[in-house]
Scaffold this motif. Structure first.
Motif, PDB file in Angstrom:
ATOM      1  N   ALA A 109      17.365  -1.671   0.996  1.00  0.00           N
ATOM      2  CA  ALA A 109      17.752  -1.776   2.409  1.00  0.00           C
ATOM      3  C   ALA A 109      16.806  -2.647   3.216  1.00  0.00           C
ATOM      4  N   GLY A 110      15.590  -2.876   2.698  1.00  0.00           N
ATOM      5  CA  GLY A 110      14.563  -3.575   3.455  1.00  0.00           C
ATOM      6  C   GLY A 110      13.525  -2.578   3.956  1.00  0.00           C
ATOM      7  N   VAL A 111      12.268  -2.986   3.955  1.00  0.00           N
ATOM      8  CA  VAL A 111      11.182  -2.067   4.324  1.00  0.00           C
ATOM      9  C   VAL A 111      11.297  -1.632   5.779  1.00  0.00           C
ATOM     10  N   GLU A 112      11.344  -2.597   6.687  1.00  0.00           N
ATOM     11  CA  GLU A 112      11.399  -2.250   8.109  1.00  0.00           C
ATOM     12  C   GLU A 112      12.725  -1.589   8.460  1.00  0.00           C
ATOM     13  N   GLU A 113      13.807  -2.025   7.823  1.00  0.00           N
ATOM     14  CA  GLU A 113      15.106  -1.409   8.082  1.00  0.00           C
ATOM     15  C   GLU A 113      15.100   0.056   7.663  1.00  0.00           C
ATOM     16  N   ARG A 149       0.831  -1.191   0.000  1.00  0.00           N
ATOM     17  CA  ARG A 149       0.000   0.000   0.000  1.00  0.00           C
ATOM     18  C   ARG A 149       0.873   1.252   0.000  1.00  0.00           C
ATOM     19  N   SER A 150       0.447   2.252  -0.735  1.00  0.00           N
ATOM     20  CA  SER A 150       1.245   3.479  -0.864  1.00  0.00           C
ATOM     21  C   SER A 150       1.436   4.173   0.477  1.00  0.00           C
ATOM     22  N   ASN A 151       0.466   4.052   1.384  1.00  0.00           N
ATOM     23  CA  ASN A 151       0.612   4.726   2.675  1.00  0.00           C
ATOM     24  C   ASN A 151       1.685   4.088   3.555  1.00  0.00           C
ATOM     25  N   GLU A 152       2.205   2.935   3.140  1.00  0.00           N
ATOM     26  CA  GLU A 152       3.333   2.340   3.855  1.00  0.00           C
ATOM     27  C   GLU A 152       4.631   3.092   3.590  1.00  0.00           C
ATOM     28  N   THR A 206      10.767  -1.736  -6.714  1.00  0.00           N
ATOM     29  CA  THR A 206       9.950  -1.750  -5.508  1.00  0.00           C
ATOM     30  C   THR A 206      10.383  -2.919  -4.629  1.00  0.00           C
ATOM     31  N   PRO A 207       9.955  -2.949  -3.358  1.00  0.00           N
ATOM     32  CA  PRO A 207      10.350  -4.058  -2.483  1.00  0.00           C
ATOM     33  C   PRO A 207      10.056  -5.422  -3.106  1.00  0.00           C
ATOM     34  N   ARG A 231      13.255   2.110  10.156  1.00  0.00           N
ATOM     35  CA  ARG A 231      14.092   2.315  11.347  1.00  0.00           C
ATOM     36  C   ARG A 231      15.162   3.363  11.095  1.00  0.00           C
ATOM     37  N   LEU A 232      15.809   3.304   9.929  1.00  0.00           N
ATOM     38  CA  LEU A 232      16.865   4.261   9.606  1.00  0.00           C
ATOM     39  C   LEU A 232      16.331   5.682   9.505  1.00  0.00           C
ATOM     40  N   TYR A 233      15.147   5.831   8.925  1.00  0.00           N
ATOM     41  CA  TYR A 233      14.558   7.167   8.824  1.00  0.00           C
ATOM     42  C   TYR A 233      14.185   7.695  10.211  1.00  0.00           C
ATOM     43  N   ALA A 234      13.721   6.816  11.088  1.00  0.00           N
ATOM     44  CA  ALA A 234      13.414   7.233  12.458  1.00  0.00           C
ATOM     45  C   ALA A 234      14.679   7.671  13.188  1.00  0.00           C
TER      46      ALA A 234
END
Length: 319
Positions: free
Chosen positions: A290-294, A2-5, A260-261, A297-300
């Motif tokens: 880099a991976g979606v969850e990674e 989903r785009s909101n992800e 895309t992922p 985390r990096l942006y946070a």
């Protein structure tokens, strides 16, 4: 997906309005995928992070493509040139677009911008435009940069060579000439157009349509990339060129490769990139690498550590 992800929260004060001086004084967040380690460096430390990587840059040059024009009725029109189609014919964005008509002639309202004629409506605010001469407008800075810039050349890389882009390949803005000389590098060319900065509007990432952008790679440069032990792509545009050729694409043409992922990278081993806007194809590419969850985390971490975001912001190296 989903785009909101691809959304995230960013304090407005972290949107960089000016580049740092000197260029290589920007910050560098380093992420090692093998260990999960995160390091906080300065961009001039980049050579110390590389282990035999061939650095591949995009040597496109930004066209002075923002033209401030007037209709014969007196209404103001802003034209952003996206891509040269023929010698004097360009694909462009025109706004406001709703009342424009094919055949209209637009005259300059400031500076030395060339007069233009609207040839045809391509939809979504895009037009075919004929210019009377070469474009002599303003450098088209992104809309989130609100403050005037003292030096338009700071929105060009030090290796910018082949004019044709509507936006800078921003990961390359951090290189000084001295730093570039310290790394083994080659150049490819992709002229940045609408696809690179157009946001996702569809409900899912996969529904987004890529129109394609022009690229060219010298045979000798591709021979080096193809045989290199490890390849570092400087920016998302460089990544798309390298991965297009790795899939058998010609040395010159258009690429509509949409990363895309879940994408399987064949030639890019490391990625150097800026921090991108939410809900964009650029962020989708970073998540693919880099991976979606990674990436989340990096942006946070980048927000918490007060990194500067977007075109004039800091950089991230994913090894």
């Amino acid at each position: 997906m989903r785009s909101n992800e691809l959304d995230y929260d960013l304090p407005r004060e972290l949107i960089a309005q000016h580049p740092v001086e000197p260029r290589d004084a920007s910050r560098l967040l380093v992420f090692d995928r093998a260990t999960g380690a995160v390091r906080h460096r300065t961009f001039r430390d980049l050579p110390e992070e590389l282990g035999g990587h061939l650095v591949v840059v995009n040597d496109t040059r930004v066209v002075p493509a923002r033209l401030l024009l007037c209709r014969e009725t007196g209404g103001e029109v802003e034209v952003l040139l996206l891509e040269r189609r023929e010698d004097d014919v360009w694909e462009a964005l025109a706004r406001p677009s709703r009342r424009l008509r094919a055949g209209e002639r637009l005259r300059p309202r400031v500076g030395g911008a060339a007069p233009a004629e609207l040839l045809g409506d391509l939809g979504e605010g895009r037009w075919l435009v004929r210019l009377a001469g070469e474009p002599h407008g303003e450098v088209p800075l992104p809309p989130y940069i609100h403050e005037p810039q003292a030096d338009p050349e700071r929105y060009q890389t030090v290796f910018a060579h082949d004019a044709g882009s509507a936006a800078a390949p921003t990961a390359g803005l951090h290189f000084s000439t001295a730093l570039l000389d310290r790394v083994d590098h080659v150049a490819v060319t992709l002229h940045v157009g609408l696809d690179t900065f157009r946001p996702l509007t569809e409900e899912t990432v996969e529904e987004h349509a890529i129109h394609g952008e022009r690229y060219r790679v010298d045979p000798a440069a591709w021979a080096r990339i193809d045989t290199a032990e490890r390849v570092l792509a400087v920016g998302t545009t460089t990544t798309r060129v390298v991965e297009s050729l790795a899939r058998g694409g010609p040395l010159e043409g258009r690429t509509d490769l949409y990363i895309t992922p879940g994408f399987a990278f064949r030639r890019v081993d490391a990625l150097l990139t800026n921090f991108h806007l939410p809900r964009t194809t650029l962020l989708a590419l970073v998540m693919a690498f880099a991976g979606v969850e990674e990436t989340r985390r990096l942006y946070a971490v980048a927000v918490e550590e007060r990194y500067r975001f977007y075109s004039f912001g800091d950089a991230m190296l994913v090894l």
